[in-house]
Each structure stands twice: as structure tokens, then as C-alpha cells.
Design a protein around this motif. Structure first.
Motif, short mmCIF file in Angstrom:
data_model
loop_
_atom_site.label_atom_id
_atom_site.label_comp_id
_atom_site.label_asym_id
_atom_site.label_seq_id
_atom_site.Cartn_x
_atom_site.Cartn_y
_atom_site.Cartn_z
N VAL A 12 36.38 28.18 25.37
CA VAL A 12 36.77 28.67 26.69
C VAL A 12 36.01 27.85 27.72
CG1 VAL A 12 36.79 30.66 28.24
CG2 VAL A 12 37.18 30.99 25.80
N PHE A 13 36.70 27.46 28.79
CA PHE A 13 36.10 26.64 29.84
C PHE A 13 35.96 27.45 31.12
CE2 PHE A 13 38.39 23.90 26.94
CZ PHE A 13 37.47 22.91 26.66
N ASP A 14 34.84 27.28 31.80
CA ASP A 14 34.58 27.95 33.07
C ASP A 14 35.27 27.14 34.18
OD1 ASP A 14 33.60 29.01 35.42
OD2 ASP A 14 31.50 28.72 34.93
N ILE A 15 36.24 27.75 34.84
CA ILE A 15 36.94 27.10 35.95
C ILE A 15 36.89 27.97 37.21
CG2 ILE A 15 38.45 25.71 34.50
CD1 ILE A 15 40.67 27.85 35.11
N ALA A 16 35.93 28.89 37.24
CA ALA A 16 35.84 29.83 38.36
C ALA A 16 35.58 29.10 39.67
CB ALA A 16 34.72 30.83 38.10
N ILE A 33 26.51 23.29 51.11
CA ILE A 33 27.69 23.45 51.95
C ILE A 33 28.43 24.70 51.47
CG2 ILE A 33 29.84 22.41 52.75
CD1 ILE A 33 27.32 20.81 53.52
N PRO A 34 28.43 25.78 52.26
CA PRO A 34 29.14 26.98 51.85
C PRO A 34 30.65 26.79 52.04
CG PRO A 34 28.11 27.34 53.97
CD PRO A 34 27.72 25.96 53.53
N GLN A 35 31.34 26.54 50.95
CA GLN A 35 32.79 26.31 51.00
C GLN A 35 33.40 26.94 49.75
OE1 GLN A 35 33.95 22.24 51.59
NE2 GLN A 35 36.06 22.64 51.04
N PRO A 36 33.82 28.19 49.84
CA PRO A 36 34.38 28.86 48.67
C PRO A 36 35.62 28.15 48.13
CG PRO A 36 33.94 30.43 50.43
CD PRO A 36 33.79 29.05 51.01
N GLY A 37 35.76 28.17 46.82
CA GLY A 37 36.93 27.59 46.17
C GLY A 37 36.53 26.60 45.10
N ARG A 38 37.50 25.89 44.64
CA ARG A 38 37.26 24.82 43.67
C ARG A 38 37.07 23.54 44.47
NH1 ARG A 38 41.83 27.03 39.72
NH2 ARG A 38 40.52 28.41 38.49
N LEU A 50 45.49 24.14 37.49
CA LEU A 50 44.71 25.16 36.80
C LEU A 50 45.19 26.56 37.17
CD1 LEU A 50 41.13 23.67 37.23
CD2 LEU A 50 42.46 23.80 35.10
N PRO A 51 45.15 27.49 36.21
CA PRO A 51 45.53 28.87 36.53
C PRO A 51 44.51 29.51 37.47
CG PRO A 51 44.71 28.72 34.28
CD PRO A 51 44.77 27.32 34.82
N ASP A 52 44.96 30.50 38.21
CA ASP A 52 44.11 31.21 39.17
C ASP A 52 43.31 32.28 38.43
OD1 ASP A 52 42.97 32.01 41.54
OD2 ASP A 52 44.65 33.31 42.09
N LEU A 79 48.31 21.99 29.39
CA LEU A 79 48.25 21.39 30.72
C LEU A 79 48.04 19.88 30.71
CD1 LEU A 79 45.95 24.03 32.47
CD2 LEU A 79 48.43 23.75 32.76
N ALA A 80 47.44 19.35 29.64
CA ALA A 80 47.10 17.92 29.62
C ALA A 80 47.05 17.40 28.19
CB ALA A 80 45.75 17.70 30.29
#
Length: 113
Positions: free
Chosen positions: A7-11, A24-29, A64-66, A78-79
Motif C-alpha cells: 500500500v502506498f501513501d498518497i495522502a 509553505i502552507p499549501q494543502p493538497g498534493r 490518483l484516486p481521491d 494506473l501505470a
């Protein structure tokens, strides 16, 4: 020996470090491309230092899935797996897709973390 479930962490993250010193506070990927690595050898031949034993999956962040994690089974859908000697070429090919999608100026914001 039976291998563990991969399992891969993609949070998404709360931000990123710029130049290793400024948060730099920038939420997201905060990357356009993810390179996920999987080591399929799980017997006495396993040598994690040997890049030839690894498989790499180069995936656009938008594909990537959400969710916070992704299973190896989903990653494979996916790849295509790449060996180490083809990794740079795969990343560059996806990077070129970002450039062509950027329009007339030929540039897209691109980052790898």
C-alpha cells in the motif's frame, strides 16, 4: 516468506518545504508526478540496494484516486511498471505531457517531491 500487502501513501499534505528551510502552507498534493516503487523479490535473493530488483510506477497526480492510500493492484491499473533503467525516460515523457498541456508558452508548473 509471504510478502506483506503493498500500500502506498498518497495522502494530501498540509504544505511543503521550500529550499529545505521555509515551510509553505499549501494543502493538497504538491507534486505533478508520483513515482511509486515496489520491490517484488521476497526470498533469499532480495537485495533492496539493487535498483534492478525494483519496479517503478510513474503516475500523474491527477490520475490518483481521491484517498489517502492506494493498493499495488490499483497502481498497476494506473501505470505500466518500469525498470530503473527506464525510469528517467518515463518521468520525462510524462513531464513533456505537462508541457504540451500548458499551452502556447510551453511551460507548466512542474515539481517532484
Amino acid at each position: 516468506m509471504k510478502g506483506s500487502k503493498s500500500v502506498f501513501d498518497i495522502a494530501p499534505r498540509t504544505g511543503y518545504w521550500e529550499d529545505g528551510s521555509r515551510w509553505i502552507p499549501q494543502p493538497g498534493r504538491n507534486a505533478d508526478i508520483y513515482v511509486l516503487a515496489y520491490h517484488p523479490v521476497d526470498d533469499e535473493r532480495a537485495d533492496h540496494r539493487d535498483p534492478a530488483q525494483w519496479l517503478f510506477y510513474v503516475i500523474a497526480t491527477t490520475a490518483l484516486p481521491d484517498q489517502k492510500t492506494v493498493s499495488l493492484g490499483r497502481v498497476v491499473s494506473l501505470a505500466e511498471p518500469r525498470r530503473f533503467d527506464g525510469l528517467a525516460q518515463s518521468v520525462e515523457a510524462l513531464r513533456e505531457n505537462f508541457r504540451s498541456d500548458a499551452g502556447d508558452n510551453g511551460f507548466a508548473q512542474f515539481s517532484i517531491y
